[in-house]
Write an enzyme that holds these catalytic residues in place. Structure first.
Site, PDB file in Angstrom:
ATOM      1  N   GLY A   1       0.829  -1.208   0.000  1.00  0.00           N
ATOM      2  CA  GLY A   1       0.000   0.000   0.000  1.00  0.00           C
ATOM      3  C   GLY A   1       0.861   1.253   0.000  1.00  0.00           C
ATOM      4  O   GLY A   1       1.847   1.335   0.723  1.00  0.00           O
TER       5      GLY A   1
ATOM      6  N   ALA B   1      15.359  11.069  -0.988  1.00  0.00           N
ATOM      7  CA  ALA B   1      16.547  11.003  -0.132  1.00  0.00           C
ATOM      8  C   ALA B   1      17.473   9.869  -0.564  1.00  0.00           C
ATOM      9  O   ALA B   1      18.703  10.026  -0.574  1.00  0.00           O
ATOM     10  CB  ALA B   1      16.126  10.814   1.321  1.00  0.00           C
TER      11      ALA B   1
ATOM     12  N   ARG C   1      19.233  11.023  -3.889  1.00  0.00           N
ATOM     13  CA  ARG C   1      20.216  12.111  -3.734  1.00  0.00           C
ATOM     14  C   ARG C   1      21.368  11.717  -2.820  1.00  0.00           C
ATOM     15  O   ARG C   1      22.513  12.119  -3.059  1.00  0.00           O
ATOM     16  CB  ARG C   1      19.507  13.381  -3.261  1.00  0.00           C
ATOM     17  CG  ARG C   1      18.583  13.896  -4.375  1.00  0.00           C
ATOM     18  CD  ARG C   1      18.145  15.308  -4.224  1.00  0.00           C
ATOM     19  NE  ARG C   1      17.476  15.727  -5.456  1.00  0.00           N
ATOM     20  CZ  ARG C   1      16.722  16.805  -5.573  1.00  0.00           C
ATOM     21  NH1 ARG C   1      16.523  17.603  -4.530  1.00  0.00           N
ATOM     22  NH2 ARG C   1      16.163  17.118  -6.733  1.00  0.00           N
TER      23      ARG C   1
ATOM     24  N   ARG D   1       0.888  -5.031  -5.309  1.00  0.00           N
ATOM     25  CA  ARG D   1       0.977  -6.201  -4.439  1.00  0.00           C
ATOM     26  C   ARG D   1       1.192  -7.370  -5.395  1.00  0.00           C
ATOM     27  O   ARG D   1       0.314  -7.684  -6.194  1.00  0.00           O
ATOM     28  CB  ARG D   1      -0.298  -6.375  -3.624  1.00  0.00           C
ATOM     29  CG  ARG D   1      -0.638  -5.160  -2.722  1.00  0.00           C
ATOM     30  CD  ARG D   1      -1.684  -5.510  -1.692  1.00  0.00           C
ATOM     31  NE  ARG D   1      -2.259  -4.357  -1.020  1.00  0.00           N
ATOM     32  CZ  ARG D   1      -1.765  -3.791   0.092  1.00  0.00           C
ATOM     33  NH1 ARG D   1      -0.662  -4.256   0.627  1.00  0.00           N
ATOM     34  NH2 ARG D   1      -2.370  -2.767   0.659  1.00  0.00           N
ATOM     35  N   CYS D   2       2.380  -7.994  -5.363  1.00  0.00           N
ATOM     36  CA  CYS D   2       2.784  -8.932  -6.414  1.00  0.00           C
ATOM     37  C   CYS D   2       2.857 -10.375  -5.907  1.00  0.00           C
ATOM     38  O   CYS D   2       3.682 -10.703  -5.046  1.00  0.00           O
ATOM     39  CB  CYS D   2       4.150  -8.492  -6.955  1.00  0.00           C
ATOM     40  SG  CYS D   2       4.869  -9.625  -8.137  1.00  0.00           S
TER      41      CYS D   2
ATOM     42  N   ASP E   1       4.895  -4.969   5.898  1.00  0.00           N
ATOM     43  CA  ASP E   1       5.237  -6.334   6.238  1.00  0.00           C
ATOM     44  C   ASP E   1       5.541  -7.221   5.016  1.00  0.00           C
ATOM     45  O   ASP E   1       6.527  -7.956   4.987  1.00  0.00           O
ATOM     46  CB  ASP E   1       4.009  -6.886   6.984  1.00  0.00           C
ATOM     47  CG  ASP E   1       4.341  -8.068   7.812  1.00  0.00           C
ATOM     48  OD1 ASP E   1       5.248  -7.963   8.649  1.00  0.00           O
ATOM     49  OD2 ASP E   1       3.704  -9.123   7.595  1.00  0.00           O
TER      50      ASP E   1
ATOM     51  N   THR F   1       4.020   2.495   5.711  1.00  0.00           N
ATOM     52  CA  THR F   1       2.620   2.063   5.728  1.00  0.00           C
ATOM     53  C   THR F   1       1.857   2.976   6.671  1.00  0.00           C
ATOM     54  O   THR F   1       2.375   3.331   7.733  1.00  0.00           O
ATOM     55  CB  THR F   1       2.440   0.595   6.192  1.00  0.00           C
ATOM     56  OG1 THR F   1       1.073   0.402   6.585  1.00  0.00           O
ATOM     57  CG2 THR F   1       3.316   0.230   7.378  1.00  0.00           C
TER      58      THR F   1
ATOM     59  N   ASP G   1      -0.418   2.190   8.499  1.00  0.00           N
ATOM     60  CA  ASP G   1      -0.928   1.440   9.657  1.00  0.00           C
ATOM     61  C   ASP G   1      -0.061   1.548  10.917  1.00  0.00           C
ATOM     62  O   ASP G   1      -0.525   1.254  12.010  1.00  0.00           O
ATOM     63  CB  ASP G   1      -1.072  -0.049   9.306  1.00  0.00           C
ATOM     64  CG  ASP G   1      -2.167  -0.306   8.299  1.00  0.00           C
ATOM     65  OD1 ASP G   1      -2.889   0.637   7.937  1.00  0.00           O
ATOM     66  OD2 ASP G   1      -2.300  -1.459   7.851  1.00  0.00           O
TER      67      ASP G   1
ATOM     68  N   ASP H   1       2.254  -0.446  11.898  1.00  0.00           N
ATOM     69  CA  ASP H   1       2.196  -1.762  12.548  1.00  0.00           C
ATOM     70  C   ASP H   1       3.477  -2.578  12.385  1.00  0.00           C
ATOM     71  O   ASP H   1       3.446  -3.806  12.401  1.00  0.00           O
ATOM     72  CB  ASP H   1       0.990  -2.559  12.001  1.00  0.00           C
ATOM     73  CG  ASP H   1       1.087  -2.781  10.491  1.00  0.00           C
ATOM     74  OD1 ASP H   1       1.945  -2.161   9.834  1.00  0.00           O
ATOM     75  OD2 ASP H   1       0.292  -3.569   9.962  1.00  0.00           O
TER      76      ASP H   1
ATOM     77  N   ARG I   1      -5.622  -2.585   9.139  1.00  0.00           N
ATOM     78  CA  ARG I   1      -6.072  -3.969   8.974  1.00  0.00           C
ATOM     79  C   ARG I   1      -5.947  -4.759  10.289  1.00  0.00           C
ATOM     80  O   ARG I   1      -6.856  -5.450  10.694  1.00  0.00           O
ATOM     81  CB  ARG I   1      -5.234  -4.629   7.882  1.00  0.00           C
ATOM     82  CG  ARG I   1      -5.940  -5.703   7.160  1.00  0.00           C
ATOM     83  CD  ARG I   1      -5.116  -6.334   6.071  1.00  0.00           C
ATOM     84  NE  ARG I   1      -3.891  -5.629   5.735  1.00  0.00           N
ATOM     85  CZ  ARG I   1      -3.470  -5.434   4.498  1.00  0.00           C
ATOM     86  NH1 ARG I   1      -4.179  -5.829   3.492  1.00  0.00           N
ATOM     87  NH2 ARG I   1      -2.325  -4.832   4.273  1.00  0.00           N
TER      88      ARG I   1
ATOM     89  N   ARG J   1      -5.194   7.270   2.536  1.00  0.00           N
ATOM     90  CA  ARG J   1      -3.855   6.926   2.027  1.00  0.00           C
ATOM     91  C   ARG J   1      -3.237   8.054   1.213  1.00  0.00           C
ATOM     92  O   ARG J   1      -2.034   8.048   0.933  1.00  0.00           O
ATOM     93  CB  ARG J   1      -3.943   5.651   1.183  1.00  0.00           C
ATOM     94  CG  ARG J   1      -4.168   4.399   2.009  1.00  0.00           C
ATOM     95  CD  ARG J   1      -3.006   3.436   1.880  1.00  0.00           C
ATOM     96  NE  ARG J   1      -2.919   2.891   0.567  1.00  0.00           N
ATOM     97  CZ  ARG J   1      -3.462   1.719   0.200  1.00  0.00           C
ATOM     98  NH1 ARG J   1      -4.141   1.000   1.072  1.00  0.00           N
ATOM     99  NH2 ARG J   1      -3.336   1.275  -1.014  1.00  0.00           N
TER     100      ARG J   1
HETATM  101  O1  F6P Z   1      -1.701  -1.528   4.872  1.00  0.00           O
HETATM  102  C1  F6P Z   1      -2.261  -0.297   4.568  1.00  0.00           C
HETATM  103  C2  F6P Z   1      -3.716  -0.438   4.254  1.00  0.00           C
HETATM  104  O2  F6P Z   1      -4.201   0.842   3.905  1.00  0.00           O
HETATM  105  C3  F6P Z   1      -4.583  -1.065   5.356  1.00  0.00           C
HETATM  106  O3  F6P Z   1      -4.914  -0.155   6.373  1.00  0.00           O
HETATM  107  C4  F6P Z   1      -5.756  -1.563   4.562  1.00  0.00           C
HETATM  108  O4  F6P Z   1      -6.395  -2.619   5.219  1.00  0.00           O
HETATM  109  C5  F6P Z   1      -5.111  -2.025   3.286  1.00  0.00           C
HETATM  110  O5  F6P Z   1      -3.919  -1.288   3.145  1.00  0.00           O
HETATM  111  C6  F6P Z   1      -5.957  -1.855   2.053  1.00  0.00           C
HETATM  112  O6  F6P Z   1      -5.275  -2.386   0.967  1.00  0.00           O
HETATM  113  P1  F6P Z   1      -5.681  -2.183  -0.554  1.00  0.00           P
HETATM  114  O7  F6P Z   1      -5.405  -0.763  -0.912  1.00  0.00           O
HETATM  115  O8  F6P Z   1      -4.828  -3.138  -1.312  1.00  0.00           O
HETATM  116  O9  F6P Z   1      -7.135  -2.477  -0.624  1.00  0.00           O
END
Ligand code: F6P
Length: 323
Positions: free
Chosen positions: A11, A22, A25, A72-73, A103, A126, A128, A130, A172, A256
């Protein structure tokens, strides 16, 4: 090392662009060649790789998202996908990687660098917040500010109509955005994945507010809350407690986007700078992070296995007292 490559994966998060800037450069300053891999691991597999110079990252500090794009691959999880990625890196004479993401990005870096001899550094990006190894991840501060702005606006209409709003925020598995935005936005209650709050307890809190003549209210529900999201929570509350007219708002992906806050611009710059310096110093399989006000490195396996409860005790305690 002579040539490094930077990419963003998973994400997107505000602050990724300052970090890319950064890396580019700092690398060039220290005499390295720098490439950008577009669309994360997907671009590595598809040889979507471009050489970058100081000019390639002009005017991006203030931009949300990621100029390198992200993805996301799934193919990168296969041995064939990894081999294609490695062959493309060699074709482009890339001998070290900086990967910015969450992660999944760190897992990819860990597996890739166990299989192939290539130094890697991960940067936590991210919204999140987390990840283990850093008090803050890139994008969390901006996203929280975005949520607070939204709550303030919702409060205007909630108060005008005497309504109760259930506002769902991202996260999440983590309630970091929910807790901070809830405190800063004066939410009546905050539902977090890290702490079970029963619908019964939530109703008791809301009923106590109504008894004190609260004419409107906002309940923040983290996406990962175990009651199943804001719509479910609202429905179950309404079945028993009908004092207010209720509405649900899912803030979704607007959290986001947006221009990175000063905090995320500086954090991204510090982390990108540190990532390149770490590679030059011969560091390998590490993540960079902020601890207190210091940039630190953590072993990538430790970062992936480690878990920390990032919800501050005082914030948890005050969330009910101040509401
Ligand atoms: O990991 C960041 C995040 O925004 C989470 O909070 C959310 O659950 C997820 O990505 C959503 O992912 P996507 O944009 O792939 O739907």
């Amino acid at each position: 090392i002579n040539k490094i490559a930077v990419f963003t994966s998973g994400g997107d998060a505000p602050g990724m662009n300052p970090c890319i800037r950064a890396v580019v450069r700092t690398g060039i300053y220290y005499g390295l060649k720098v490439a950008g891999i577009r669309q994360g691991y997907q671009g590595m597999i598809e040889n979507n790789i471009v050489d970058m110079d100081n000019h390639s990252v002009s005017n991006i500090l203030q931009l949300g998202g990621t100029i390198l794009k992200t993805a996301r691959c799934l193919e990168f999880k296969t041995p064939e996908g990894m081999q294609k990625a490695y062959d493309n890196l060699k074709k482009n004479k890339i001998d070290a990687l900086v990967g910015i993401g969450g992660d999944g990005t760190f897992t990819g870096l860990e597996r890739f660098s166990s299989k192939f001899d290539i130094p890697v550094i991960g940067v936590p990006g991210t919204i999140d917040n987390d990840l283990y190894g850093s008090d803050y991840t890139l994008g969390f501060d901006t996203a929280t500010n975005t949520v607070i702005e939204a709550i303030d606006k919702i409060r205007d209409t909630a108060e005008s109509h005497a309504r109760l709003f259930f506002v769902e925020v991202m996260g999440r598995d983590a309630g970091c955005i929910a807790l901070r935005a809830g405190i800063a936005g004066g939410a009546e209650a905050i539902m977090l994945p890290e702490k079970d709050t029963s619908i019964k307890d939530l109703i008791a809190t809301l009923a106590a507010g109504a008894a004190k003549n609260k004419t409107s209210g906002i309940v923040i529900v983290a996406e990962g809350d175990k009651n199943g999201g804001a719509f479910n929570v609202a429905k179950r509350v309404k079945e028993v407690f009908n004092f207010y007219d209720t509405k649900v708002t899912i803030l979704g992906h607007l959290q986001r986007g947006g221009s990175p806050s000063s905090f995320d611009r500086i954090l991204g710059s510090r982390m990108g700078f540190a990532a390149v310096k770490a590679l030059i110093a011969g560091e390998h399989r590490k993540t960079v992070g902020l601890r207190g006000n210091e940039i630190v490195l953590t072993d990538i396996v430790e970062a992936l296995n480690g878990h920390e409860f990032k919800l501050e005790d005082d914030l948890m305690e005050m969330s009910t007292i101040l509401a």
